[in-house]
Design a protein around this motif. Structure first.
Motif, short mmCIF file in Angstrom:
data_model
loop_
_atom_site.label_atom_id
_atom_site.label_comp_id
_atom_site.label_asym_id
_atom_site.label_seq_id
_atom_site.Cartn_x
_atom_site.Cartn_y
_atom_site.Cartn_z
N LYS A 1 0.97 -1.17 -0.05
CA LYS A 1 0.01 0.13 -0.09
C LYS A 1 0.91 1.29 -0.11
O LYS A 1 0.63 2.45 -0.61
CB LYS A 1 -1.02 0.16 0.99
N ARG B 1 -9.71 -5.35 5.63
CA ARG B 1 -10.43 -4.16 6.28
C ARG B 1 -9.40 -3.14 6.63
O ARG B 1 -9.64 -1.79 6.39
CB ARG B 1 -11.19 -4.46 7.49
N HIS C 1 -6.45 -2.46 5.69
CA HIS C 1 -5.73 -1.84 4.51
C HIS C 1 -6.67 -1.26 3.29
O HIS C 1 -6.19 -0.99 2.40
CB HIS C 1 -4.67 -2.58 4.03
N ARG C 2 -8.06 -1.44 3.60
CA ARG C 2 -9.02 -1.07 2.58
C ARG C 2 -8.74 -2.06 1.20
O ARG C 2 -8.62 -1.42 0.00
CB ARG C 2 -9.08 0.28 2.32
#
Length: 211
Positions: A125, A159, A161-162
């Motif tokens: 990310k 969740r 780290h989307r």
């Protein structure tokens, strides 16, 4: 030669020159499969392994993507964390993280597996790579408490780290003798085809969300 013919020829030449430019303007977006023997294609020719089958499914869906395999047989989440920076190349747009099966087989503490996956997701990310987290469903022979903890790892990391969650990489394949090799763990060519068909729409959606 008439002026009309000259103009027509110029238009055709201009179109011919412009075509390659437009074709190359939209580069193929890269999907990397970071995983273990399932993504490495254990026991299968490269043409039947998951990277090739996922490529075929994404092509069928019209996704302008290039799939790269980064699977290492026997790898755990710890191994994936150790090599994520060089296994997932810089031009990757979306990474499918498909690790954890060997952690399960080795009975590794779920908290350690979760921490490793969290580290992998955080590094990717930070680089701006889109994420698909592929989970696994523990077999019934695993203790209920351990199974519950292990199963919760993947949605928890997704969740945090989307990321996109694909709940079960082996959905429809695990514990199906006709879709697995003799060892009962590794999918055969037919099993890989099932995995690719299920995973491809999720990956295509993840790619589309990055436009």
């Amino acid at each position: 030669m008439s002026s009309t013919s000259s103009l027509t020829r110029r238009a055709l030449v201009a179109a011919a020159l412009a075509a390659p430019t437009s074709a190359f303007a939209q580069r193929r977006r890269v999907v990397t499969l970071l995983g273990d023997s399932i993504t490495a294609g254990y026991g299968l020719p490269a043409s039947a392994a998951l990277p090739a089958r996922l490529q075929a499914e994404l092509d069928r869906l019209g996704a302008n993507a290039l799939v790269r395999g980064a699977g290492v047989s026997g790898d755990t989440t710890a191994g994936g964390l150790a090599r994520v920076d060089f296994s997932v190349q810089k031009d990757t747009d979306v990474c499918v993280v498909a690790l954890g099966g060997n952690d399960l087989l080795q009975g590794i503490e779920p908290a350690r597996t979760r921490a490793n996956l969290d580290g992998i997701a955080a590094r990717l990310k930070a680089r701006g790579v889109g994420l698909v987290i592929a989970g696994l469903q523990p077999p019934s022979i695993v203790g209920r408490s351990y199974a519950a903890e292990f199963q919760a790892i993947f949605p928890t990391v997704a969740r945090a780290h989307r990321a996109v969650l694909y709940p079960d990489l082996l959905a429809g394949v695990a514990r199906q003798p006709a879709l697995n090799q003799r060892d009962g763990f590794h999918p055969n060519a037919q099993g890989v085809a099932v995995i690719a068909r299920g995973l491809a729409p999720v990956v295509a959606k993840a790619l589309a969300s990055r436009r």
